[in-house]
Design a protein around this motif. Structure first.
Motif, short mmCIF file in Angstrom:
data_model
loop_
_atom_site.label_atom_id
_atom_site.label_comp_id
_atom_site.label_asym_id
_atom_site.label_seq_id
_atom_site.Cartn_x
_atom_site.Cartn_y
_atom_site.Cartn_z
N GLY A 66 -18.24 -21.20 -87.46
CA GLY A 66 -19.26 -20.64 -86.93
C GLY A 66 -19.09 -20.24 -85.45
N SER A 67 -19.15 -21.01 -84.23
CA SER A 67 -19.12 -20.60 -83.17
C SER A 67 -17.74 -21.38 -82.62
CB SER A 67 -20.05 -20.98 -82.54
OG SER A 67 -20.81 -22.67 -82.61
N LYS A 68 -17.81 -21.65 -81.32
CA LYS A 68 -16.80 -22.18 -80.23
C LYS A 68 -17.61 -23.79 -80.63
CE LYS A 68 -15.60 -22.09 -74.90
NZ LYS A 68 -15.90 -21.50 -74.23
N ALA A 69 -18.47 -23.89 -80.06
CA ALA A 69 -19.83 -25.04 -80.41
C ALA A 69 -19.19 -26.25 -81.68
CB ALA A 69 -21.10 -24.85 -80.50
N ASP A 70 -19.31 -25.20 -82.88
CA ASP A 70 -18.86 -26.01 -84.15
C ASP A 70 -17.17 -26.59 -84.08
OD1 ASP A 70 -21.69 -25.94 -84.74
OD2 ASP A 70 -20.80 -23.81 -86.53
N LEU A 71 -16.76 -25.46 -83.09
CA LEU A 71 -15.03 -26.35 -83.07
C LEU A 71 -14.83 -27.53 -82.11
CD1 LEU A 71 -12.20 -25.19 -83.91
CD2 LEU A 71 -12.39 -23.87 -82.42
N LEU A 72 -15.84 -27.57 -81.25
CA LEU A 72 -15.86 -28.77 -79.95
C LEU A 72 -16.41 -30.21 -80.89
CD1 LEU A 72 -14.60 -30.06 -77.73
CD2 LEU A 72 -17.12 -29.16 -76.81
#
Length: 196
Positions: free
Chosen positions: A53-59
């Motif tokens: 859903g987001s760059k944060a979720d990916l990290l």
């Protein structure tokens, strides 16, 4: 560039996680663009967002997949070994570790201090690691290895601080003699033992 022919959704997710872990460890959270991760994985931005859903979720997902997990691997490999022995073995290796996964957690923690969107899932990630460690401490307490009067949560927090600190103070910044470090840790672990 869209979906790669013949590649399953699970394989695409794995490619994205590996590309993200490498990019974040090398360039940091702020220095990495979602488009760079997608390109490295060979997919479109839309395909990336179909999985995360987001760059944060990916990290945070990359951390869960590729973050430091030496203790968990040792528990699996040697289930009969005492928890205190395993903590001592893992702890003795901390000053010398240089793997990219250590840099990934550092980048995530630093970025989480500035970005609330990332801080929320990082609290969950770190909280989960702390809960897991506290569970190990409780098991060691029930087995009589660790003083039952100690707080499992406080000891788990102490272990997290040591592990995260070792990712920040790498061997090229400050070297400590491995024999002396192991001797210190042995004294600390011995002091944690159940009273006679």
């Amino acid at each position: 560039m869209g979906r790669i022919a013949g590649v399953t959704a699970a394989e695409t997710r794995e490619r994205l996680l590996r590309a993200a872990a490498d990019a974040f460890a090398e360039r940091g959270y702020d220095g990495t663009r979602v488009a760079d991760i997608a390109a490295s994985a060979g997919v479109s931005n839309g395909a990336l967002y179909a999985h995360f859903g987001s760059k944060a979720d990916l990290l945070v997902a990359a951390l869960r997949a590729y973050g430091p997990r030496m203790l968990a691997e040792m528990l699996t490999a040697e289930p009969d070994r005492s928890i205190t022995d395993l903590l001592l073995i893992v702890g003795s290796r901390l000053p010398d570790r240089k793997e990219a996964e250590g840099y990934l957690i550092v980048e995530a923690l630093v970025a989480a201090r500035r970005d609330e969107e990332l801080a929320r899932p990082m609290r969950g990630y770190i909280g989960g690691r702390a809960d897991w460690l506290a569970g190990l401490v409780e098991a060691a307490q029930h087995a009589g290895e660790i003083d039952a009067g100690l707080s499992p949560e406080a000891l788990a927090h102490f272990c997290l601080l040591l592990a995260l600190g070792s990712a920040l103070v790498s061997p090229d910044l400050h070297h400590v003699d491995s024999r002396e470090w192991t001797e210190l840790l042995t004294r600390v672990v011995t002091a944690l033992g159940a009273p006679p």
